[in-house]
Write a protein that holds these residues in place. Structure first.
Motif: not given
Length: 38
Positions: A29-38
């Motif tokens: 979900q974070l990757i989809e929202e563009g908020r994943y930093a790892g």
């Protein structure tokens, strides 16, 4: 956020596996929202 994940209402497994599944869904979900930093 967890309330909108329909898979959790049908999840029937041990708590350790459920935790792993929830973590994977959260990362996706974070990757989809563009908020994943790892």
């Amino acid at each position: 956020t967890l309330k909108t994940w329909k898979i959790l209402s049908r999840l029937r497994c041990c708590p350790h596996r459920a935790t792993t599944i929830v973590q994977a869904i959260l990362i996706l979900q974070l990757i989809e929202e563009g908020r994943y930093a790892g």
